[in-house]
Scaffold this motif. Structure first.
Motif, PDB file in Angstrom:
ATOM      1  N   ALA A  20       6.388  19.120   1.542  1.00  0.00           N
ATOM      2  CA  ALA A  20       5.630  17.987   2.088  1.00  0.00           C
ATOM      3  C   ALA A  20       5.411  16.923   1.018  1.00  0.00           C
ATOM      4  CB  ALA A  20       4.291  18.471   2.639  1.00  0.00           C
ATOM      5  N   LEU A  21       5.166  17.366  -0.225  1.00  0.00           N
ATOM      6  CA  LEU A  21       4.980  16.423  -1.326  1.00  0.00           C
ATOM      7  C   LEU A  21       6.257  15.624  -1.560  1.00  0.00           C
ATOM      8  CD1 LEU A  21       3.523  15.249  -3.811  1.00  0.00           C
ATOM      9  CD2 LEU A  21       4.357  17.231  -5.112  1.00  0.00           C
ATOM     10  N   VAL A  22       7.394  16.300  -1.611  1.00  0.00           N
ATOM     11  CA  VAL A  22       8.670  15.619  -1.863  1.00  0.00           C
ATOM     12  C   VAL A  22       8.984  14.627  -0.744  1.00  0.00           C
ATOM     13  CG1 VAL A  22      11.164  15.945  -2.090  1.00  0.00           C
ATOM     14  CG2 VAL A  22       9.587  17.464  -3.303  1.00  0.00           C
ATOM     15  N   GLN A  23       8.640  14.994   0.474  1.00  0.00           N
ATOM     16  CA  GLN A  23       8.856  14.067   1.591  1.00  0.00           C
ATOM     17  C   GLN A  23       8.023  12.800   1.422  1.00  0.00           C
ATOM     18  OE1 GLN A  23       7.968  16.604   4.941  1.00  0.00           O
ATOM     19  NE2 GLN A  23      10.081  17.354   5.118  1.00  0.00           N
ATOM     20  N   PHE A 211       2.913   1.800  -3.996  1.00  0.00           N
ATOM     21  CA  PHE A 211       3.671   2.537  -5.015  1.00  0.00           C
ATOM     22  C   PHE A 211       2.725   3.439  -5.802  1.00  0.00           C
ATOM     23  CE2 PHE A 211       6.307   3.121  -8.824  1.00  0.00           C
ATOM     24  CZ  PHE A 211       7.511   3.446  -8.204  1.00  0.00           C
ATOM     25  N   PRO A 212       3.122   4.711  -6.089  1.00  0.00           N
ATOM     26  CA  PRO A 212       2.165   5.687  -6.635  1.00  0.00           C
ATOM     27  C   PRO A 212       2.077   5.794  -8.158  1.00  0.00           C
ATOM     28  CG  PRO A 212       4.178   6.804  -6.023  1.00  0.00           C
ATOM     29  CD  PRO A 212       4.395   5.357  -5.681  1.00  0.00           C
ATOM     30  N   LEU A 223      -1.797  10.759  -1.550  1.00  0.00           N
ATOM     31  CA  LEU A 223      -1.624  11.969  -2.344  1.00  0.00           C
ATOM     32  C   LEU A 223      -2.991  12.578  -2.635  1.00  0.00           C
ATOM     33  CD1 LEU A 223       1.096  10.855  -4.957  1.00  0.00           C
ATOM     34  CD2 LEU A 223       1.426  12.234  -2.902  1.00  0.00           C
ATOM     35  N   SER A 224      -3.188  13.802  -2.165  1.00  0.00           N
ATOM     36  CA  SER A 224      -4.457  14.489  -2.393  1.00  0.00           C
ATOM     37  C   SER A 224      -4.519  14.997  -3.825  1.00  0.00           C
ATOM     38  CB  SER A 224      -4.587  15.673  -1.428  1.00  0.00           C
ATOM     39  OG  SER A 224      -3.570  16.636  -1.699  1.00  0.00           O
ATOM     40  N   ALA A 225      -5.674  15.497  -4.232  1.00  0.00           N
ATOM     41  CA  ALA A 225      -5.826  16.071  -5.571  1.00  0.00           C
ATOM     42  C   ALA A 225      -4.871  17.246  -5.756  1.00  0.00           C
ATOM     43  CB  ALA A 225      -7.275  16.516  -5.780  1.00  0.00           C
TER      44      ALA A 225
END
Length: 470
Positions: A20-23, A211-212, A223-225
């Motif tokens: 899920a993170l990579v997505q 942008f992150p 993006l969660s902790a």
């Protein structure tokens, strides 16, 4: 083997929440970077489209002034490489990338108001400095977020987006010339630059909002902790030192990484000369048989080179990921391609069909962009972060420093259509690339053998320090 490859395409993420993170990363990082690079290349390649669509005649270009403009652009692009990557340490990528986009979009639109080649030269110099942030900056960011098994494919998609800009630019110019030429008293090639600048601005706004940044500095709301902690755990823990210090410079220039990868990309960058210098378009403009191509044909036929580049880039980036990071294979492919395609063009008697085939095939060397920068990220991901950033930037800086004069000496527009001098240069650089790739393969294998020993020594030192404190 087929089942393994299908599994690789689906993803290699195994930790809870990792897929899920990579997505999320693909959606927000890869989408923005690809759009940014697409527009970057669209602006860059459309100078050649404008040149063959009336700009040369209207602004009274003479001799190799077109190549001189490209050289001025290359000088600005070269100057901006390392400073732009260093700037990412002091300015958040979420701010820096969009700001550079706004600058180059404004300068692109200003090109529509020029009245002579000298005006374009001045604009392109400063535009190049702004655009130099995109390629090396993105490769640094991709290496900060993605693992070795994910990086090649993402680098390939990113590089392909730039080639798509080159390919689509020809079709855009064709459409603008047929529908807007003369609108409000402006030539079609002027409208091309105006539209290019306008469509860049919304993407800049998107980057500024979403942008992150990097795993250790991100504050992205999506993006969660837990996501941030997972992102940091996915890449090796390395030292972070300021890139502006004498100790860092000594460390950088005493390392084989800098010399090895910079020279690798200098050689590889010149094997792209067939495509990056728009030789097919210049060949058609000065066809040896005297055939006169229409403006639509001059813009559309060269797009096949970029199409081959996209297919080759995605193929090799995906394959080298699947094979465990064997990026060096591309060096040997390019060596073969450069020698064969140059020979096809030099051979007598030549034919238009053979020359088309050679230029299209030569487009496959674009694959080295994604794979060689992924190779550098792979090898340097265990080194301090600032070294990786500077090496990646220096690779492109070195290549463009050589290309600033290489294109004039070997691929000047007044050498069309045969570019005989350039064909022999291509053969020489292709052979040199195969040899240098072999040397780099030896060095990287030697480093891989040393790393477990070095890591063990570091762990022992840390354990000793901890015992002493107790």
């Amino acid at each position: 083997m087929p089942s393994k490859f299908v599994g690789y395409l689906r993803g290699t993420q195994k930790k809870p929440g990792e897929r899920a993170l990579v997505q999320k990363l693909d959606f927000f990082i890869l989408t923005f970077c690809c759009l940014m690079y697409f527009l970057n290349y669209l602006d860059r390649s459309n100078l050649a489209n404008a040149y063959v669509s009336g700009m040369r005649e209207e602004l009274h270009f003479k001799g190799n002034q077109f190549n001189q403009i490209n050289t001025v652009f290359t000088v600005g692009y070269t100057i901006g490489q390392v400073p732009c990557n260093i700037a990412l340490y002091y300015i958040k990528p979420r701010i820096f990338f969009p700001a550079m986009m706004v600058i180059w979009a404004s300068l692109t639109m200003a090109t529509a108001g020029t009245h002579n080649p000298q005006g374009i030269m001045a604009i392109r110099f400063f535009q190049a400095i702004a655009e130099s942030s995109t390629f090396v900056g993105t490769h640094y960011i991709l290496g900060s977020w993605y693992t070795e098994k994910e990086l090649g494919k993402r680098s390939g998609i990113f590089t392909a987006s730039g080639l798509a800009g080159t390919m689509i630019g020809g079709f855009i110019q064709t459409g603008i010339h047929s529908s807007m030429d003369g609108l409000s008293g402006l030539a079609g090639w002027r409208w091309l630059f105006i539209i290019d600048g306008i469509i860049t601005l919304p993407v800049a706004i998107y980057g500024f909002l979403l942008f992150p940044n990097t795993p250790s500095t991100t504050t992205a709301p999506y993006l969660s902790a837990k996501d941030r902690a997972l992102a940091i755990s996915r890449v090796p823990e390395v030292d972070e030192r300021t890139p502006i210090s004498w100790s860092f410079l000594k460390r950088c220039f005493s390392s084989w990484y800098w010399y090895g990868f910079v020279m690798l990309w200098i050689i590889a960058g010149e094997t792209e000369s067939f495509s990056s210098n728009s030789l097919l378009a210049l060949y058609l403009k000065a066809h040896p048989g005297g055939h006169k191509y229409t403006i639509s044909q001059l813009n559309n036929y060269p797009t096949g080179v970029a199409a081959v580049g996209i297919a080759s880039t995605l193929f090799w980036a995906t394959l080298t990921d699947f094979l465990g990071g064997k990026r060096y294979l591309v060096g040997y492919w390019i060596g073969i391609t450069g020698v064969v395609t140059s020979t096809m063009i030099l051979a007598k008697p030549g034919s238009t069909a053979v020359h088309f085939a050679a230029y299209y095939w030569a487009g496959s060397v674009y694959a080295c962009q994604a794979t060689f920068f992924a190779w550098a990220n792979d090898v340097l991901r265990h080194e301090e972060d600032s070294l990786r950033a500077v090496v990646i930037a220096s690779m492109n800086m070195g290549s463009n420093a050589v290309n600033a004069w290489w294109s004039i000496v070997f691929y000047s527009a007044d050498l069309a259509p045969k570019f005989t001098r350039g064909m022999y240069a291509m053969i020489a650089t292709s052979i040199a690339l195969a040899i240098w790739t072999t040397g780099m393969l030896y060095m990287t294998h030697r480093e891989e053998k040393r790393r477990p020993i070095q890591n063990g020594q570091v762990m022992a030192e840390k354990s000793q320090v901890a015992d002493e404190k107790v």
